[in-house]
Structures are given as C-alpha cells and as structure tokens.
Design an enzyme around this catalytic site. Sequence first.
Site, PDB file in Angstrom:
ATOM      1  N   HIS A  11       0.852  -1.188   0.000  1.00 39.67           N
ATOM      2  CA  HIS A  11       0.000   0.000   0.000  1.00 39.67           C
ATOM      3  C   HIS A  11       0.886   1.236   0.000  1.00 39.67           C
ATOM      4  CE1 HIS A  11       1.046  -0.738   4.138  1.00 39.67           C
ATOM      5  NE2 HIS A  11       0.196  -1.732   4.226  1.00 39.67           N
ATOM      6  N   HIS A 130      12.880  -4.168   1.428  1.00 42.20           N
ATOM      7  CA  HIS A 130      11.854  -3.278   1.980  1.00 42.20           C
ATOM      8  C   HIS A 130      12.378  -2.479   3.178  1.00 42.20           C
ATOM      9  CE1 HIS A 130       7.670  -2.149   3.113  1.00 42.20           C
ATOM     10  NE2 HIS A 130       8.093  -2.311   4.356  1.00 42.20           N
ATOM     11  N   HIS A 134      13.346   1.533   3.752  1.00 42.27           N
ATOM     12  CA  HIS A 134      12.906   2.372   4.867  1.00 42.27           C
ATOM     13  C   HIS A 134      14.105   3.039   5.552  1.00 42.27           C
ATOM     14  CE1 HIS A 134       8.624   2.151   5.270  1.00 42.27           C
ATOM     15  NE2 HIS A 134       8.562   0.847   5.474  1.00 42.27           N
ATOM     16  N   GLY A 184       3.726  -3.736  14.332  1.00 38.98           N
ATOM     17  CA  GLY A 184       2.825  -3.058  13.404  1.00 38.98           C
ATOM     18  C   GLY A 184       1.562  -3.859  13.122  1.00 38.98           C
ATOM     19  N   GLU A 188      -2.802  -3.344  13.727  1.00 37.47           N
ATOM     20  CA  GLU A 188      -3.879  -3.603  12.772  1.00 37.47           C
ATOM     21  C   GLU A 188      -4.934  -4.538  13.373  1.00 37.47           C
ATOM     22  OE1 GLU A 188      -2.287  -4.945   9.064  1.00 37.47           O
ATOM     23  OE2 GLU A 188      -1.222  -3.073   8.669  1.00 37.47           O
ATOM     24  N   GLY A 311       6.168   2.297   9.284  1.00 39.35           N
ATOM     25  CA  GLY A 311       4.876   2.789   9.729  1.00 39.35           C
ATOM     26  C   GLY A 311       4.795   3.079  11.207  1.00 39.35           C
ATOM     27  N   ARG A 503       0.298  17.437  19.273  1.00 37.05           N
ATOM     28  CA  ARG A 503       1.118  16.933  18.157  1.00 37.05           C
ATOM     29  C   ARG A 503       1.497  18.144  17.310  1.00 37.05           C
ATOM     30  NH1 ARG A 503      -1.816  13.130  13.984  1.00 37.05           N
ATOM     31  NH2 ARG A 503      -2.450  15.156  13.172  1.00 37.05           N
ATOM     32  N   THR A 534      -5.344  21.031  10.353  1.00 37.26           N
ATOM     33  CA  THR A 534      -5.695  19.650  10.051  1.00 37.26           C
ATOM     34  C   THR A 534      -5.730  19.493   8.536  1.00 37.26           C
ATOM     35  OG1 THR A 534      -7.250  17.846  10.549  1.00 37.26           O
ATOM     36  CG2 THR A 534      -8.200  20.005  10.046  1.00 37.26           C
TER      37      THR A 534
END
Length: 579
Positions: A11, A130, A134, A184, A188, A311, A503, A534
């Site tokens: 994704h 992968h 990253h 991670g 989910e 992520g 944040r 936002t």
Amino acid sequence: MYILGINALFHESAACLIKDGQLIAIAEEERFNRIKHGKQVLIDNPDEFPLESIGYCLAEAGIGPGDVAHIGYSAVPAKFDHRKERLATGAFGEEWLDDAEWERGQQALERVPGGLRKLGFDARFHWVDHHGAHAASAYYPSPFDEAGVLSIDGTGEDETAVFFHGSGHRLRRLQGIPYPSSLGLLWEVVSLYLGFGIYDAAKLMGLASYGDPKRFLGQFQRIFELLSDGTFVIDHDLVRFGRLEYYPPNAYLDGLEQLLGLPRRQPDEALSGDHEAIAAALQALTNELVLHMVQYLHKTTGSENLCLAGGVALNCVTNSFVFEHGPFKRLFVQPTSHDAGTAIGAAYWIRHNLLGETDRGSMDHAYWGPAFSAERIQEALRTKGLRYRVSDRLEEEVAGFINQDKIVAFFQGRMETGPRALGNRSLLANPTHPRMRDILNAKVKHREYFRPLAPSVLAEEADAWFEIAKPTSAGDYMLMTYPARADKAERIPAVVHVDGSCRTQAVRRETNPRYHRVISEFQKLTGVPIVLNTSFNDSEPIVCTPEDAIATFLKTEIDVLAIGDCLVFKEDNRNPAPL
C-alpha cells in the site's frame, strides 16, 4: 544522473526521483487517483505501478523515461521465498496464502521489470529490500554522517523490523526481527478488535490518551517476550497474524478476547472505558518495545544519532517517549515513514549503498509534490463558475478570517509528502476557540471525539508554548507530541488533547514563508503564535489539485478557500454562477 524509486508492493504506492543525490520530487499515488493508499493490497498486483506519481516526477525534472539511469523497486522477491520456507516448518501456524497464491504473487513480481520496460524505461533495474529502503529513506536525507537506524512496521518481505548502522555513505544491516513477531501487525489486529478499520492506527493513538494503560498492560505484555539482543518474539497462538485479511477486513480475534476478557467491539457499539484502556495499554506496550529496541541499537552502535522509519515511526507518542527516555541525543524521523517512503529509500539505497556515491542530499522540508500556477488555479475556479477575488495581502486576510472563527482551506505551493498536512494542503482554524474541534468535525472532518487536532506554531515560539525536552526536526512534521506549558494550555483549548499533549508542527520561515506569515499575522491579532491545522480533506486522500480543493470546498461547510492568491467565500458561492 537520475534515479527513480518506486513503491507498489502493498500500500501507499509512490514514486521518488533524485538527481545526483538531490531530491527532485516525491508523490503518493492516492493524491492523484483519489484511492486511499493508492491501490488495494492484493497478492497479484505489485506490477500496478503508481503511473501518475511517476509521470509527475519525470515532468518535474523535465525528462522522459529514457533519461532515468537506475530504477529501484522496494521489494526483493527471493526474500518471500525465505518466508515461505519458514512457513513450511509450521513454526507459527497457518498463513493466509496457499501455494497457488504464493506462486501468483511471485509471478506478479517477476512482471515488474518488464512492465517498466513497456513504459519506455531502459534503466538498470534493482530490487531493494523493503526495510533497507525504509532505513535509507531516514538515514541518507538526515543531517547525520553516522547514526543508528531502525525500520519498524507491519512486515516487509520476511521481517517486521531491522536494525542498521549508518556510517558515511554506507548502511550496514545489524539484525532483524522475522515475521510473524510484528508490532505493526498487532496495531492492525487491535484496530479490528476495537471495531475500527485495518488502517486506523491513528484512531487508537488518539483514543489511548483517554484510558488507563495499567488496566490491560499486563495482558498485552504476555503477547511479547523481550530478548537480550534488542529484539522480541510473540506468542503467535494469541494473535495468529496469518489470519489477517484486508478484503473484507478480518482477523483472528479469539485470542485477544480470551486474553483481555472482553468480546470484540462492534463498529456501531459505543466506546467504553474498557476500550479506552485497551488502546492505552497498546500504546504503553509500544513505547516499551520500541525503547527496548532503541536502547540496544545505541549500545551496539555507540552512536548519539537516531534515525527512524517504517509505519510505526508515525506514532508520535512513541517517538517522543523513546527520544526523551532513551540514550540518543539527536533524532531524525522520515516524514514519509509509511511504505510510500520506501520509494525515497530505494532511490537513495541505489545511489549510496550500490553505486558508492558519497555526496548526500538533505530533506529539510516535506514540500516535494506538485504546485500549480495562478493561471491553472483561476481557470479551475472559472470552470466551476465560482466567484473569487485576488488578494495582495492574503496572509493578513487569512489570519483575520481565522480570528473571526472561520474555517479556512489553505491551498498553497507544493503538496506535502507523507500522511500529514503541513500548511500547504491544510484546513486552518482558531486554536483559542474552545469548541473549534467540534465545529470542524461537524462542518468538514466528521471525525470521532477522541481524535485531536494539531497546532502549527512559529518555530521561534515553540519552546515558549510547549515543553520540549529534546529539540528535533521531527517536531516540524507532526511526528512528536509535547505537553502544552501549564500557563499556555488554557489559551489554546482546541489543540490540546485530553492528556495535555499536542502533536505540534514547528513552522520555519525559511521552509514555508507564506504559512509562517499567516501565523505571524494571527499572533499580531491575538498574541498567540499558533493556528489549528488539520488536513484538507473529508474522508478522502488529502487534496492535491485545484480541482480537488474546489470539490471538497463545495461539498463541505468550509467558509473560505485561500488558493494561491485567490480568496473564495462560501457565502458568495452557495449557488455557483452558471457556466
């Protein structure tokens, strides 16, 4: 020499182009095709390329496919074979793919190089690991000549996190955590357990601030066993990640129900204190696990610099916790930490780790997407029959509208890379209004009560308003949380979360002068060097083009659209003029 990086495996499909080590362009496909995450996560579509992102990158450089010397794709097919070999041992139960599906997946990956040639590329092609991609996305654009580097996400080909040591132009792999031991993927699965979607980790992070982590932390700690080498293993019988499915979203949840003593929450069921406490425990566990990893990385490398990607590095609460409680003195977090960032890393990995080039670029801002001319903007407005006027003091006017409690859609310059709007594709509002979060949610965002909204603060004022123990550029990208200072929190209630945290985005004059001026003008009016920020969207990808911005403006109750130098008012366009 041009190098193109591509992510199209799972994704967040994306493309990145660099020239001689300098970033030229970065974009996610979802911003163009308006499909969240770019495409579906299917076993047989890794050759579904981010064509619009690639086209944008080439156009930004003024080149064609034949001008690209190297292409990197952030996956290594052979590593999936390693994963399948381990699966064959039955070491951790069932996997969601049978042999035929595994074969289809490998065949699809084999189509990738040929598919790129059909698009006109004759560049040298490279498969890039992968997690290596990253790590490269975080280390090479960082300001550090040496650093400990951690990539941590759901899963790559056969690992869920990998430790690296960056030195000069080289990244050296230290060790990895093999699938299925995945932090991670746990996020989910817990998202589904709590009745949310599989991509809703951000919702859990917001919800966690409402709960007591101690209530369920002991149960969550039973899932993981920390090892002395900085890694961890999971009790796969409790979570069975092999049962995780994206379409329709589904997972094995019986283990969590037994562990936590509560049935899974249905999506239409009211949230309870138990649900808040479960999210809080997951956040506390995440802080604990990542700190464990970071401490070992420091011990192994002896570095004072830390780079994060993957992520999990989008978890701003954990980033702040491990940096403030950990041993590293300096921190760089890749703003595009999710899988889209592997497009950046694939390009940099080729340049430095494969080709041995030593000159490194930098990434001191996140504005690498498309910009649009005044002519294109005004043409889009006229096409929709919208009334507008051009302002020669736009920043001052926008600050005034915010002070009047209007919601301003701010569309300026180059689009941000990464999942967070940073002032160029943003909705701006008054942080001093105690109900502004509710107003925004009712008029535009339609988000849950527990999701906070962010403050954009003048960088030179950030320390006066927030408790920043260790400054870091990650605070420029909404990748850190800081407590609002006790004497300031009551002045900005719309951006202070229930636990007193914010944040933040520190806005610098040198990287976004127009946005900096808006906030400066708001400060002149109110004494507050902060605006609420936002993302400019409504249950869709963040807007990219003028047409996207206009469509979202028209379908919501946004009061003002500030697009380029043009101001468009909802009250003047309740019924757009006929074409």
